[in-house]
Scaffold this motif. Structure first.
Motif, PDB file in Angstrom:
ATOM      1  N   ASP A 123       6.895  15.366  15.904  1.00 31.63           N
ATOM      2  CA  ASP A 123       7.949  15.653  16.876  1.00 31.63           C
ATOM      3  C   ASP A 123       8.986  14.535  16.808  1.00 31.63           C
ATOM      4  O   ASP A 123       8.647  13.350  16.902  1.00 31.63           O
ATOM      5  CB  ASP A 123       7.358  15.734  18.283  1.00 31.63           C
ATOM      6  N   GLY A 124      10.262  14.905  16.645  1.00 32.04           N
ATOM      7  CA  GLY A 124      11.300  13.922  16.418  1.00 32.04           C
ATOM      8  C   GLY A 124      11.555  12.985  17.575  1.00 32.04           C
ATOM      9  O   GLY A 124      11.727  11.780  17.384  1.00 32.04           O
ATOM     10  N   VAL A 125      11.597  13.506  18.795  1.00 36.63           N
ATOM     11  CA  VAL A 125      11.867  12.653  19.952  1.00 36.63           C
ATOM     12  C   VAL A 125      10.736  11.651  20.142  1.00 36.63           C
ATOM     13  O   VAL A 125      10.971  10.453  20.364  1.00 36.63           O
ATOM     14  CB  VAL A 125      12.078  13.509  21.213  1.00 36.63           C
ATOM     15  N   SER A 126       9.497  12.133  20.025  1.00 35.93           N
ATOM     16  CA  SER A 126       8.352  11.222  20.146  1.00 35.93           C
ATOM     17  C   SER A 126       8.354  10.191  19.024  1.00 35.93           C
ATOM     18  O   SER A 126       8.038   9.012  19.243  1.00 35.93           O
ATOM     19  CB  SER A 126       7.044  12.015  20.117  1.00 35.93           C
ATOM     20  N   LEU A 127       8.725  10.631  17.815  1.00 28.09           N
ATOM     21  CA  LEU A 127       8.760   9.718  16.667  1.00 28.09           C
ATOM     22  C   LEU A 127       9.721   8.577  16.921  1.00 28.09           C
ATOM     23  O   LEU A 127       9.404   7.412  16.644  1.00 28.09           O
ATOM     24  CB  LEU A 127       9.165  10.495  15.409  1.00 28.09           C
ATOM     25  N   TYR A 128      10.887   8.878  17.457  1.00 27.26           N
ATOM     26  CA  TYR A 128      11.884   7.833  17.687  1.00 27.26           C
ATOM     27  C   TYR A 128      11.383   6.788  18.672  1.00 27.26           C
ATOM     28  O   TYR A 128      11.658   5.590  18.522  1.00 27.26           O
ATOM     29  CB  TYR A 128      13.185   8.448  18.212  1.00 27.26           C
ATOM     30  N   HIS A 129      10.651   7.226  19.689  1.00 26.04           N
ATOM     31  CA  HIS A 129      10.232   6.303  20.738  1.00 26.04           C
ATOM     32  C   HIS A 129       8.938   5.565  20.418  1.00 26.04           C
ATOM     33  O   HIS A 129       8.467   4.771  21.234  1.00 26.04           O
ATOM     34  CB  HIS A 129      10.141   7.045  22.072  1.00 26.04           C
ATOM     35  N   GLN A 130       8.374   5.813  19.256  1.00 22.60           N
ATOM     36  CA  GLN A 130       7.241   5.008  18.817  1.00 22.60           C
ATOM     37  C   GLN A 130       7.745   3.622  18.396  1.00 22.60           C
ATOM     38  O   GLN A 130       8.794   3.511  17.758  1.00 22.60           O
ATOM     39  CB  GLN A 130       6.531   5.674  17.640  1.00 22.60           C
ATOM     40  N   PRO A 131       7.009   2.562  18.722  1.00 26.28           N
ATOM     41  CA  PRO A 131       7.455   1.222  18.332  1.00 26.28           C
ATOM     42  C   PRO A 131       7.624   1.065  16.824  1.00 26.28           C
ATOM     43  O   PRO A 131       8.406   0.221  16.370  1.00 26.28           O
ATOM     44  CB  PRO A 131       6.330   0.317  18.863  1.00 26.28           C
ATOM     45  N   SER A 132       6.906   1.872  16.054  1.00 31.62           N
ATOM     46  CA  SER A 132       6.945   1.724  14.599  1.00 31.62           C
ATOM     47  C   SER A 132       8.157   2.387  13.948  1.00 31.62           C
ATOM     48  O   SER A 132       8.391   2.187  12.749  1.00 31.62           O
ATOM     49  CB  SER A 132       5.671   2.315  13.983  1.00 31.62           C
TER      50      SER A 132
ATOM     51  N   THR B 223      15.064  19.204  19.814  1.00 31.50           N
ATOM     52  CA  THR B 223      16.233  19.032  20.664  1.00 31.50           C
ATOM     53  C   THR B 223      16.191  17.623  21.226  1.00 31.50           C
ATOM     54  O   THR B 223      15.268  17.268  21.968  1.00 31.50           O
ATOM     55  CB  THR B 223      16.251  20.055  21.813  1.00 31.50           C
ATOM     56  N   GLN B 224      17.154  16.803  20.842  1.00 28.70           N
ATOM     57  CA  GLN B 224      17.111  15.404  21.249  1.00 28.70           C
ATOM     58  C   GLN B 224      17.519  15.245  22.698  1.00 28.70           C
ATOM     59  O   GLN B 224      18.375  15.977  23.216  1.00 28.70           O
ATOM     60  CB  GLN B 224      17.978  14.551  20.332  1.00 28.70           C
ATOM     61  N   ASP B 225      16.887  14.259  23.361  1.00 26.52           N
ATOM     62  CA  ASP B 225      17.179  13.960  24.754  1.00 26.52           C
ATOM     63  C   ASP B 225      18.285  12.920  24.874  1.00 26.52           C
ATOM     64  O   ASP B 225      19.009  12.882  25.866  1.00 26.52           O
ATOM     65  CB  ASP B 225      15.932  13.432  25.468  1.00 26.52           C
ATOM     66  N   GLY B 226      18.373  12.035  23.891  1.00 24.92           N
ATOM     67  CA  GLY B 226      19.357  10.961  23.933  1.00 24.92           C
ATOM     68  C   GLY B 226      20.021  10.783  22.589  1.00 24.92           C
ATOM     69  O   GLY B 226      20.869  11.577  22.195  1.00 24.92           O
ATOM     70  N   ASN B 227      19.613   9.750  21.872  1.00 25.26           N
ATOM     71  CA  ASN B 227      20.249   9.424  20.599  1.00 25.26           C
ATOM     72  C   ASN B 227      19.217   9.360  19.476  1.00 25.26           C
ATOM     73  O   ASN B 227      19.235   8.468  18.638  1.00 25.26           O
ATOM     74  CB  ASN B 227      20.984   8.095  20.728  1.00 25.26           C
ATOM     75  N   GLU B 228      18.329  10.342  19.466  1.00 21.14           N
ATOM     76  CA  GLU B 228      17.202  10.335  18.515  1.00 21.14           C
ATOM     77  C   GLU B 228      17.492  11.114  17.236  1.00 21.14           C
ATOM     78  O   GLU B 228      16.578  11.571  16.560  1.00 21.14           O
ATOM     79  CB  GLU B 228      15.957  10.934  19.187  1.00 21.14           C
TER      80      GLU B 228
ATOM     81  N   CYS C  97      14.893  12.810  14.666  1.00 19.80           N
ATOM     82  CA  CYS C  97      14.805  14.274  14.646  1.00 19.80           C
ATOM     83  C   CYS C  97      15.067  14.817  13.252  1.00 19.80           C
ATOM     84  O   CYS C  97      14.404  15.765  12.809  1.00 19.80           O
ATOM     85  CB  CYS C  97      15.783  14.873  15.651  1.00 19.80           C
ATOM     86  N   SER C  98      16.023  14.227  12.537  1.00 22.48           N
ATOM     87  CA  SER C  98      16.269  14.643  11.159  1.00 22.48           C
ATOM     88  C   SER C  98      15.077  14.309  10.269  1.00 22.48           C
ATOM     89  O   SER C  98      14.689  15.107   9.410  1.00 22.48           O
ATOM     90  CB  SER C  98      17.534  13.959  10.625  1.00 22.48           C
TER      91      SER C  98
END
Length: 241
Positions: free
Chosen positions: A113-122, A90-95, A99-100
């Motif tokens: 985890d999709g949300v954590s993945l998006y916020h990784q610098p990589s 479940t995305q918190d913002g625009n992830e 998430c996909s």
């Protein structure tokens, strides 16, 4: 020459800003008309249609992976749902891109985890609060290395063909105010089934195989994005098996 260079840089900056607008808002009525549509997706489309050749080349290199026509003639069944499949994030913002991606990675056995993945610098190809479609190729092929991605355009029958092979397919849709990535996990003769990462879009609560059911005509309108190389775009990920 200097003035032309400044104009080009300003054009690119505006282009990226519009992309941010297009992915920063969530529609409350998927596929419906929104009063704010012109201020986000509509402006993005207008900007893309009026870009010069050099700006379009920049967009292709940094945003789009030019898809090819899906020409697989697989005789798909009239209905098909991938099951079992992972529970979506479940995305918190625009992830939604992450998430996909994480959904596919979990399908292949990874613990992501999709949300954590998006916020990784990589996480690749991010702009402000979104990600370019090119992110999937870089993430799966260059970072995870064991996967292959293909970008296609086609019809809903082409999409069904791809899904019926048993692996979720990522599609890019226009919700009315935002461009949004979703994992497509099934279909029947009149509906497309999705595991959506936006809670507000989930209209199939309690179903273990999918959380969103969209009639095909509505889905096709959402999927038919009038942007070069994005009309009816879908991404197939394979793990080399």
């Amino acid at each position: 020459m200097r003035c032309e260079k400044v104009f080009e840089e300003v054009g690119i900056a505006l282009f990226l800003m519009l992309l941010s607008w297009a992915s920063s808002a969530h529609a409350q009525n998927p596929g419906g008309e929104s009063g704010n549509q012109e201020s986000s997706v509509g402006k993005l489309m207008s900007m893309l249609n009026n870009m010069n050749d050099e700006q379009k080349a920049y967009a292709r290199a940094n945003w789009l992976v030019a898809p090819k026509q899906y020409d697989n003639k697989h005789d798909h069944p009239s209905s098909f749902v991938i099951f079992p499949n992972p529970q979506p994030d479940t995305q918190d913002g625009n992830e939604c891109a992450a998430c996909s991606s994480a959904y596919l990675l979990r399908f292949f056995g990874e613990d992501v985890d999709g949300v954590s993945l998006y916020h990784q610098p990589s996480f690749p190809c991010k702009y402000d609060q979104g990600a370019y479609p090119k992110c999937f190729k870089i993430l799966f092929e260059e970072q995870y290395k064991t996967y292959a991605t293909e970008y296609y355009t086609g019809t809903t029958d082409d999409l069904k063909n791809a899904v019926s092979k048993g692996t979720p397919v990522i599609a890019l849709v226009n919700t009315g105010r935002a461009l949004h990535y979703v994992p497509v996990v099934g279909y029947d003769e009149s509906h497309i089934y999705i595991q959506d990462s936006v809670d507000d879009y989930r209209n199939a609560a309690g179903n273990k195989a999918y959380n969103e059911c969209i009639d095909i005509d509505t889905f096709d309108k959402m999927w038919n994005i009038p942007i070069e190389s994005c009309q009816r775009l879908f991404v197939i990920v394979n793990n080399g098996d």
